[in-house]
Scaffold this motif. Structure first.
Motif, PDB file in Angstrom:
ATOM      1  N   TRP A 188       2.582   3.144  -2.121  1.00  0.00           N
ATOM      2  CA  TRP A 188       2.196   4.781  -1.684  1.00  0.00           C
ATOM      3  C   TRP A 188       1.586   5.934  -2.213  1.00  0.00           C
ATOM      4  O   TRP A 188       1.025   6.585  -2.239  1.00  0.00           O
ATOM      5  N   GLY A 247       5.834   6.204   3.829  1.00  0.00           N
ATOM      6  CA  GLY A 247       3.924   5.404   3.153  1.00  0.00           C
ATOM      7  C   GLY A 247       4.365   3.694   2.644  1.00  0.00           C
ATOM      8  O   GLY A 247       4.689   4.110   2.146  1.00  0.00           O
ATOM      9  N   THR A 248       4.167   2.967   2.891  1.00  0.00           N
ATOM     10  CA  THR A 248       4.306   1.991   1.784  1.00  0.00           C
ATOM     11  C   THR A 248       2.198   1.812   2.478  1.00  0.00           C
ATOM     12  O   THR A 248       1.332   1.204   3.038  1.00  0.00           O
ATOM     13  N   ASN A 249       2.639   0.713   1.083  1.00  0.00           N
ATOM     14  CA  ASN A 249       1.082   0.387   0.507  1.00  0.00           C
ATOM     15  C   ASN A 249       0.964  -1.554   0.818  1.00  0.00           C
ATOM     16  O   ASN A 249      -0.036  -2.032   0.308  1.00  0.00           O
TER      17      ASN A 249
END
Length: 288
Positions: free
Chosen positions: A41, A226-228
């Motif tokens: 992220w 945050g994560t992708n």
């Protein structure tokens, strides 16, 4: 007289220091984030983060006597194990945010219009996440609801050019939707049940945390990172870092130790070993 004034000053200082003891203590267990790698992220997003001071000055929701319940709304046809997971999510959010959390009556997939459906790249049916927010949840948020999170068993997409999304939320309206579809590996039996549950706990607490004014955390390994991807979600912690906990507690005013012990009990009863280890470490720091 001077001695009495000095005594009062020492008493005030002692009380003030005790208020910060909890966060100072658990800060010892905050883990700095590793430098982001390609695909992460933060690798392609230069986020500035959010200090406690910035959070304090921002407009964010605070529970009141009139608005103090988190609601979950299941949408779809869930099997018995998925229904069990939704109940466990309810229990967790009630502890995590120290607010009463209720599950609303299950809604049929029929409430999603044809225009808000499509077939994805894996031949799976997908729902347009924004439609659920705008055409379902905005109309159904109860008067006493501080947040409303829908849970679907169908996959979600945010806009035509995106392949999928785990969840979507309107922080202004305090509504969101998350999908179970991509969180389960193979089946929900044995270890897969706990893996899916842990992912669901992370995503729901993360999105509702945003509704309560928390930005993405860039200070430490934290559920507000945050994560992708699902793999990046798995790498990040279930735990709120000390700074994010301080933010949340500043308006909610819950008992930090009570919350921590309840989380420890929850993780122990549901055999979530990673979460249990994190809570035990925090409890150890507080005892020092």
């Amino acid at each position: 007289m001077k001695r009495f004034v000095l005594f009062l000053l020492l008493l005030v200082c002692s009380c003030n220091s005790k208020k910060s003891d909890y966060f100072d203590s658990i800060a010892e267990n905050d883990i700095k984030l590793f430098p982001p790698k390609p695909g992460d992220w933060l690798y392609s997003r230069k986020e500035k983060g959010q200090t406690f001071e910035q959070f304090s000055k921002s407009k964010h929701v605070i529970p009141t006597k009139e608005n103090n319940i988190i609601y979950l709304k299941p949408i779809g046809e869930f099997d018995s194990l998925q229904i069990r997971q939704i109940e466990l999510v309810r229990q967790y959010l009630e502890i995590f945010f120290q607010l009463e959390t209720k599950v609303q009556k299950n809604a049929s997939n029929a409430i999603i219009s044809k225009e808000a459906r499509r077939i994805g790249t894996e031949k799976q049916e997908q729902f347009l996440a924004g439609f659920i927010l705008d055409s379902v949840l905005k109309k159904e948020r109860p008067q006493n609801g501080i947040a409303l999170m829908a849970l679907t068993e169908k996959d979600l997409y945010p806009k035509p050019e995106w392949t999928f999304v785990f969840g979507l939320a309107s922080y202004r309206d305090k509504i969101g939707v998350s999908s179970i579809y991509r969180l389960q590996d193979k089946s929900l039996k044995g270890k897969d049940f706990n893996l899916c549950l842990e992912r669901l706990l992370k995503i729901c607490s993360h999105e509702i945390g945003h509704m309560f004014g928390l930005h993405h955390c860039i200070d430490a390994d934290c559920v507000m990172n945050g994560t992708n991807s699902l793999s990046e979600t798995d790498e990040h912690s279930l735990r709120l870092c000390s700074i994010c906990q301080r933010k949340l507690n500043s308006g909610f005013k819950y008992d930090n130790l009570k919350r921590l012990k309840e989380l420890e009990k929850y993780f122990k009863e549901n055999h979530l070993t990673d979460g249990l280890a994190l809570m035990e470490k925090d409890l150890e720091e507080i005892k020092k």
